[in-house]
Design a protein around this motif. Structure first.
Motif, PDB file in Angstrom:
ATOM      1  N   MET A 178       0.854  -1.209   0.000  1.00  0.00           N
ATOM      2  CA  MET A 178       0.000   0.000   0.000  1.00  0.00           C
ATOM      3  C   MET A 178       0.879   1.245   0.000  1.00  0.00           C
ATOM      4  SD  MET A 178      -2.911   0.924   2.790  1.00  0.00           S
ATOM      5  CE  MET A 178      -3.926   2.373   2.635  1.00  0.00           C
ATOM      6  N   HIS A 179       0.508   2.190  -0.808  1.00  0.00           N
ATOM      7  CA  HIS A 179       1.283   3.435  -0.915  1.00  0.00           C
ATOM      8  C   HIS A 179       1.258   4.186   0.414  1.00  0.00           C
ATOM      9  CE1 HIS A 179       2.814   7.142  -2.467  1.00  0.00           C
ATOM     10  NE2 HIS A 179       1.719   7.788  -2.112  1.00  0.00           N
ATOM     11  N   LYS A 180       2.429   4.664   0.826  1.00  0.00           N
ATOM     12  CA  LYS A 180       2.510   5.363   2.109  1.00  0.00           C
ATOM     13  C   LYS A 180       2.090   6.825   1.944  1.00  0.00           C
ATOM     14  CE  LYS A 180       5.616   6.145   5.976  1.00  0.00           C
ATOM     15  NZ  LYS A 180       6.957   6.006   6.510  1.00  0.00           N
ATOM     16  N   VAL A 181       1.176   7.243   2.795  1.00  0.00           N
ATOM     17  CA  VAL A 181       0.754   8.643   2.745  1.00  0.00           C
ATOM     18  C   VAL A 181       1.281   9.347   3.978  1.00  0.00           C
ATOM     19  CG1 VAL A 181      -1.337   8.253   1.393  1.00  0.00           C
ATOM     20  CG2 VAL A 181      -1.442   8.150   3.889  1.00  0.00           C
ATOM     21  N   SER A 182       1.297  10.665   3.935  1.00  0.00           N
ATOM     22  CA  SER A 182       1.795  11.399   5.101  1.00  0.00           C
ATOM     23  C   SER A 182       0.795  11.244   6.245  1.00  0.00           C
ATOM     24  CB  SER A 182       1.984  12.867   4.755  1.00  0.00           C
ATOM     25  OG  SER A 182       0.735  13.506   4.667  1.00  0.00           O
ATOM     26  N   ARG A 183       1.305  11.460   7.438  1.00  0.00           N
ATOM     27  CA  ARG A 183       0.452  11.294   8.629  1.00  0.00           C
ATOM     28  C   ARG A 183      -0.717  12.289   8.587  1.00  0.00           C
ATOM     29  NH1 ARG A 183       4.168  12.528  12.262  1.00  0.00           N
ATOM     30  NH2 ARG A 183       3.287  14.608  12.346  1.00  0.00           N
ATOM     31  N   ARG A 184      -0.418  13.479   8.124  1.00  0.00           N
ATOM     32  CA  ARG A 184      -1.460  14.502   8.084  1.00  0.00           C
ATOM     33  C   ARG A 184      -2.549  14.145   7.072  1.00  0.00           C
ATOM     34  NH1 ARG A 184       0.257  20.774   7.673  1.00  0.00           N
ATOM     35  NH2 ARG A 184       1.742  20.186   9.253  1.00  0.00           N
ATOM     36  N   GLU A 185      -2.106  13.584   5.949  1.00  0.00           N
ATOM     37  CA  GLU A 185      -3.083  13.185   4.925  1.00  0.00           C
ATOM     38  C   GLU A 185      -3.949  12.033   5.448  1.00  0.00           C
ATOM     39  OE1 GLU A 185      -1.226  12.574   1.137  1.00  0.00           O
ATOM     40  OE2 GLU A 185      -3.083  11.806   0.278  1.00  0.00           O
ATOM     41  N   LEU A 186      -3.292  11.125   6.179  1.00  0.00           N
ATOM     42  CA  LEU A 186      -4.034  10.004   6.767  1.00  0.00           C
ATOM     43  C   LEU A 186      -5.094  10.534   7.728  1.00  0.00           C
ATOM     44  CD1 LEU A 186      -4.221   6.895   7.229  1.00  0.00           C
ATOM     45  CD2 LEU A 186      -2.519   7.172   9.040  1.00  0.00           C
ATOM     46  N   ALA A 187      -4.692  11.482   8.575  1.00  0.00           N
ATOM     47  CA  ALA A 187      -5.631  12.052   9.544  1.00  0.00           C
ATOM     48  C   ALA A 187      -6.792  12.737   8.827  1.00  0.00           C
ATOM     49  CB  ALA A 187      -4.894  13.056  10.427  1.00  0.00           C
ATOM     50  N   ARG A 188      -6.479  13.411   7.722  1.00  0.00           N
ATOM     51  CA  ARG A 188      -7.512  14.122   6.953  1.00  0.00           C
ATOM     52  C   ARG A 188      -8.550  13.137   6.409  1.00  0.00           C
ATOM     53  NH1 ARG A 188      -4.126  16.859   3.167  1.00  0.00           N
ATOM     54  NH2 ARG A 188      -3.188  17.920   4.931  1.00  0.00           N
ATOM     55  N   ASN A 189      -8.045  12.007   5.843  1.00  0.00           N
ATOM     56  CA  ASN A 189      -8.945  10.992   5.274  1.00  0.00           C
ATOM     57  C   ASN A 189      -9.819  10.357   6.349  1.00  0.00           C
ATOM     58  OD1 ASN A 189      -8.063  11.350   2.682  1.00  0.00           O
ATOM     59  ND2 ASN A 189      -6.398   9.861   2.887  1.00  0.00           N
ATOM     60  N   VAL A 190      -9.167  10.039   7.487  1.00  0.00           N
ATOM     61  CA  VAL A 190      -9.918   9.390   8.578  1.00  0.00           C
ATOM     62  C   VAL A 190     -11.000  10.343   9.087  1.00  0.00           C
ATOM     63  CG1 VAL A 190      -9.736   8.517  10.941  1.00  0.00           C
ATOM     64  CG2 VAL A 190      -8.005   7.891   9.251  1.00  0.00           C
ATOM     65  N   GLU A 231      -8.538  -0.263  10.915  1.00  0.00           N
ATOM     66  CA  GLU A 231      -7.798  -0.093   9.652  1.00  0.00           C
ATOM     67  C   GLU A 231      -6.587   0.833   9.836  1.00  0.00           C
ATOM     68  OE1 GLU A 231     -11.607  -0.704   6.672  1.00  0.00           O
ATOM     69  OE2 GLU A 231     -10.577   1.221   6.698  1.00  0.00           O
ATOM     70  N   VAL A 232      -6.822   1.888  10.616  1.00  0.00           N
ATOM     71  CA  VAL A 232      -5.719   2.828  10.887  1.00  0.00           C
ATOM     72  C   VAL A 232      -4.600   2.116  11.642  1.00  0.00           C
ATOM     73  CG1 VAL A 232      -5.053   4.894  12.202  1.00  0.00           C
ATOM     74  CG2 VAL A 232      -7.145   4.907  10.852  1.00  0.00           C
ATOM     75  N   ALA A 233      -4.992   1.301  12.633  1.00  0.00           N
ATOM     76  CA  ALA A 233      -3.995   0.560  13.421  1.00  0.00           C
ATOM     77  C   ALA A 233      -3.194  -0.362  12.505  1.00  0.00           C
ATOM     78  CB  ALA A 233      -4.688  -0.237  14.514  1.00  0.00           C
ATOM     79  N   ALA A 234      -3.896  -1.041  11.591  1.00  0.00           N
ATOM     80  CA  ALA A 234      -3.211  -1.955  10.660  1.00  0.00           C
ATOM     81  C   ALA A 234      -2.228  -1.179   9.777  1.00  0.00           C
ATOM     82  CB  ALA A 234      -4.248  -2.684   9.795  1.00  0.00           C
ATOM     83  N   TYR A 235      -2.668   0.006   9.352  1.00  0.00           N
ATOM     84  CA  TYR A 235      -1.810   0.830   8.494  1.00  0.00           C
ATOM     85  C   TYR A 235      -0.550   1.277   9.252  1.00  0.00           C
ATOM     86  CZ  TYR A 235      -0.311   4.647   5.458  1.00  0.00           C
ATOM     87  OH  TYR A 235       0.425   5.455   4.647  1.00  0.00           O
ATOM     88  N   LEU A 236      -0.756   1.688  10.496  1.00  0.00           N
ATOM     89  CA  LEU A 236       0.384   2.148  11.297  1.00  0.00           C
ATOM     90  C   LEU A 236       1.374   1.006  11.524  1.00  0.00           C
ATOM     91  CD1 LEU A 236      -1.336   4.393  14.036  1.00  0.00           C
ATOM     92  CD2 LEU A 236      -0.111   5.135  11.988  1.00  0.00           C
ATOM     93  N   ILE A 237       0.858  -0.188  11.763  1.00  0.00           N
ATOM     94  CA  ILE A 237       1.748  -1.341  12.002  1.00  0.00           C
ATOM     95  C   ILE A 237       2.504  -1.682  10.712  1.00  0.00           C
ATOM     96  CG2 ILE A 237       1.790  -3.826  12.517  1.00  0.00           C
ATOM     97  CD1 ILE A 237      -0.675  -3.211  14.399  1.00  0.00           C
ATOM     98  N   GLU A 238       1.771  -1.712   9.618  1.00  0.00           N
ATOM     99  CA  GLU A 238       2.384  -2.089   8.337  1.00  0.00           C
ATOM    100  C   GLU A 238       3.506  -1.114   7.952  1.00  0.00           C
ATOM    101  OE1 GLU A 238      -0.366  -2.347   5.078  1.00  0.00           O
ATOM    102  OE2 GLU A 238       1.261  -2.588   3.616  1.00  0.00           O
ATOM    103  N   HIS A 239       3.308   0.149   8.212  1.00  0.00           N
ATOM    104  CA  HIS A 239       4.307   1.160   7.822  1.00  0.00           C
ATOM    105  C   HIS A 239       5.222   1.575   8.970  1.00  0.00           C
ATOM    106  CE1 HIS A 239       1.443   1.560   4.456  1.00  0.00           C
ATOM    107  NE2 HIS A 239       2.570   1.734   3.774  1.00  0.00           N
ATOM    108  N   LYS A 240       5.244   0.758  10.005  1.00  0.00           N
ATOM    109  CA  LYS A 240       6.133   1.011  11.152  1.00  0.00           C
ATOM    110  C   LYS A 240       5.958   2.443  11.678  1.00  0.00           C
ATOM    111  CE  LYS A 240       9.731  -2.276   9.818  1.00  0.00           C
ATOM    112  NZ  LYS A 240       9.283  -2.817   8.539  1.00  0.00           N
ATOM    113  N   MET A 241       4.691   2.826  11.828  1.00  0.00           N
ATOM    114  CA  MET A 241       4.399   4.192  12.305  1.00  0.00           C
ATOM    115  C   MET A 241       3.676   4.174  13.649  1.00  0.00           C
ATOM    116  SD  MET A 241       3.022   5.826   8.720  1.00  0.00           S
ATOM    117  CE  MET A 241       2.478   7.381   9.365  1.00  0.00           C
ATOM    118  N   VAL A 242       3.788   3.040  14.350  1.00  0.00           N
ATOM    119  CA  VAL A 242       3.036   2.927  15.608  1.00  0.00           C
ATOM    120  C   VAL A 242       3.446   4.023  16.591  1.00  0.00           C
ATOM    121  CG1 VAL A 242       2.535   1.412  17.571  1.00  0.00           C
ATOM    122  CG2 VAL A 242       2.744   0.451  15.283  1.00  0.00           C
TER     123      VAL A 242
END
Lengths: 131, 510
Positions: free
Chosen positions: A1-13, A29-40
């Motif tokens: 999955m393409h990595k988006v910026s944290r701010r963009e992620l927050a905007r979408n959510v 879904e957000v939790a899964a995304y954070l784990i996948e992209h090592k952004m926990v």
């Protein structure tokens, strides 16, 4: 999955939550995304970004108010009005916290701004020779 | 300590809340997420501007300033201006609401300061009345005027063959230990000796502090410090300070340029400046380019040097002359940073190691040195006597190289070599001995007219000194006239030549 910026992620959510999507499902879904992209480790910052985005979409914001000796109802109303003024929000949710270390005065924290009129800050400024 | 009264504190709280309607004390805040190698990564501060100063709260209420250089969507990269020891991840960060500025004005003269304008000389605080922006746009086309006034260095080789004008940017380039700083220092000393009114700003970028200290002592001894500002950074200072030093020095010098004055700024040296910027850029995760320098390393120096200019009459006709210094490795002027700065400046003075060790000091390579705009600023007095000095020296070098093979030479070639040897000797100058305009004019006139041709090379300096001493003691009024810069009259020429011939005869008679 393409990595988006944290701010963009927050905007979408935020947009999906405002549109009435299932909150629990989205957060999973957000939790899964954070784990996948090592952004926990950025989850706290994501929530703060989310708070800012939700405010701009819903006109609702949260603020933390720190005082050394509690907050009266009249003062609470005054602070709410102030937060509305500086953030442009329509509704405000205040979270009052008693913090003896402030010695006196008040700190108002919104996701983006901070108003610090505490005695502790003044003392620090005096110690640095700034005040 | 007084007892804490709850009543007072309650009053304090009421007061604070009643003042909430004002925007005073409201700050946009963020937090430090990572810190290391002089860089802090910050969450928040959505409205931070490029180069804006931010304050990080350290331990025990102490604060550390930084300036924002990387503005990403999710985080801000800021370069710390102080020690990172007291900065922790999670520390609160707030915007200071200003871009970097330094104190400027007459009050800075005679002081040694760091790139933030803080005194380093132990002479107490600087009470400057105004501040200047560290980063400022250069004057535009309409604000400028072409270079037309000379900036005399007092070094014959430079003032005659590579003349510098006020508002010019002339690069001093060479290997280590070839006398680059010495040229800059002599130029500063000459401004004081000739009372030109030009203010000196010396910017030491990552120079050994012992060297800076020696330089300051020398400036004091020569009486130059009163019209000099020294901006000093040492090798142990953070890269951020090394990066800021030339911009801060320029801001201080611009004060004089913009107030109808004249200033000379020396950047010693821009090689270290580029290295400091490379360090910061790599730590800020900017993509590396050639030699790991970032893509904007040209702009780093072009925007700095473009601030040196001769302003138009409408703007007061002030000027800022720049002498940037670049250190080369093994004489390689085709390296990345040297070629960049050569292309930005209005000429270069190239110093050669071989010449330096042959005793030719200043060790200027005549072939590789050039001044692109200074010629129009050269005084008429000098122009009228230098003739074909550059050409004569070039011919001499060629013939001298040819003569090394033991070839038989005709009389004309022998004479060219003899003249060249004498000219080379006369262009040698010890440090801290800049010559006044009349001294340069008298020396060159006598040499070019062949008066010194019969004097043995090793005795030439003695004769030159005798000539200058005689002219100063017996013809001071006429020499002061030459110092005004007008072309030499026939009478003055005759006076100098007659005195020179007399000195040569006296010498031969000894």
């Amino acid at each position: 999955m393409h990595k988006v910026s944290r701010r963009e992620l927050a905007r979408n959510v935020a947009r999906q939550l405002v549109d009435g999507a299932d909150q629990k499902k989205i957060m999973q879904e957000v939790a899964a995304y954070l784990i996948e992209h090592k952004m926990v480790n950025q989850s706290g910052m994501l929530l703060a970004d989310l708070s800012i985005e939700l405010q701009s979409l819903t006109g609702h914001t949260t603020a933390e108010v720190r005082t050394a000796f509690g907050l009266s109802d009249a003062n609470r109303k005054h602070v709410e009005g102030y937060v509305r003024e500086i953030t442009g929000a329509k509704t405000v949710e205040l979270n009052a916290v008693e913090d003896k270390s402030l010695k006196g005065g008040i700190i108002v924290k919104t996701p983006q701004y901070e108003y610090d009129a505490s005695v502790k800050r003044k003392l620090n400024q005096l110690a640095r020779g700034e005040a | 300590m007084d007892t804490i009264s709850v009543k007072d504190l309650s009053k304090e709280l009421e007061e604070s809340i009643s003042k909430l309607s004002s925007q005073n004390g409201l700050e946009e805040t963020g937090i430090v997420t990572r810190v290391g190698d002089g860089i802090a990564w910050i969450y928040g501060l959505r409205s931070v501007g490029f180069n804006e100063v931010i304050t990080i709260e350290g331990e025990n209420g102490q604060t550390v300033d930084a300036f924002a250089l990387n503005l990403n969507e999710d985080e801000v990269g800021a370069v710390l201006l102080g020690s990172e020891a007291s900065v922790r991840a999670g520390a609160k960060v707030s915007l200071k609401g200003e871009v970097l500025s330094v104190p400027i004005g007459e009050e800075m003269l005679g002081r040694v300061v760091d790139p933030l304008g803080r005194p380093l000389d132990g002479q107490g605080p600087i009470k400057a009345k105004s501040t200047g922006l560290v980063e400022r746009p250069a004057p535009g086309v309409a604000a400028r005027k072409s270079v037309h006034e000379p900036l005399m260095t007092g070094l014959v080789a430079i003032d005659t063959m590579i003349p510098i004008g006020r508002g010019q940017r002339e690069l001093i380039i060479g290997d280590r230990q070839t006398g680059k700083t010495a040229i800059a220092l002599d130029t500063m000393i000459n401004q004081a000796r000739q009372k030109t009114g030009v203010v000196n700003v010396y910017v030491a970028i990552g120079q050994k502090l012992s060297k800076v200290s020696r330089l300051v002592e020398r400036l004091k001894a020569e009486g130059v410090m009163d019209q000099t500002i020294v901006v000093a950074t040492g090798p142990s200072d953070p890269a951020s300070l090394l990066y800021l030093a030339p911009y801060a020095g320029t801001a201080m010098a611009e004060y004089f340029r913009d107030n109808k004055g004249h200033a000379l700024i020396i950047y010693d040296d821009l090689t270290k400046h580029a290295a400091a910027y490379r360090q910061m850029s790599l730590l800020l995760r900017r993509p590396p380019g050639r030699d790991a320098y970032p893509g904007d390393v040209f702009y780093l120096h072009s925007r700095l040097l473009e601030r040196s200019a001769q302003l138009s009459d409408d703007l007061g006709a002030g000027s800022l002359t720049a002498l940037p210094i670049i250190e080369t490795q093994a004489g390689d002027i085709s390296a990345y940073i040297p070629t960049n700065v050569i292309s930005i400046t209005d000429g270069q003075i190239f110093l050669e190691t071989d010449l330096f060790y042959q005793g030719v000091r200043p060790a200027i390579s005549v072939g590789l040195s050039v001044s692109r705009v200074g010629g129009s600023a050269q005084t008429k007095a000098l122009k009228s006597v230098i003739g074909s000095l550059r050409l004569s020296l070039a011919q001499f070098r060629e013939l001298a190289a040819f003569a090394q093979f033991g070839t038989d030479l005709d009389d004309e070639a022998k004479q060219s070599i003899a003249r060249g040897q004498r000219l080379t000797e006369l262009l040698k100058q010890p440090q801290y001995s800049p010559l006044a305009l009349w001294q340069q004019v008298a020396t060159l006139l006598a040499a070019n007219q062949g008066v010194f041709d019969k004097v043995p090379v090793e005795k030439l300096k003695t004769v030159q000194h005798a000539l200058l001493a005689e002219l100063e003691s017996d013809h001071k009024k006429e020499m002061d006239e030459i110092n005004k810069g007008a072309a030499l009259t026939d009478d003055l020429k005759k006076l100098i030549l007659d005195t020179a011939k007399k000195e040569v005869k006296n010498f031969a008679g000894e």
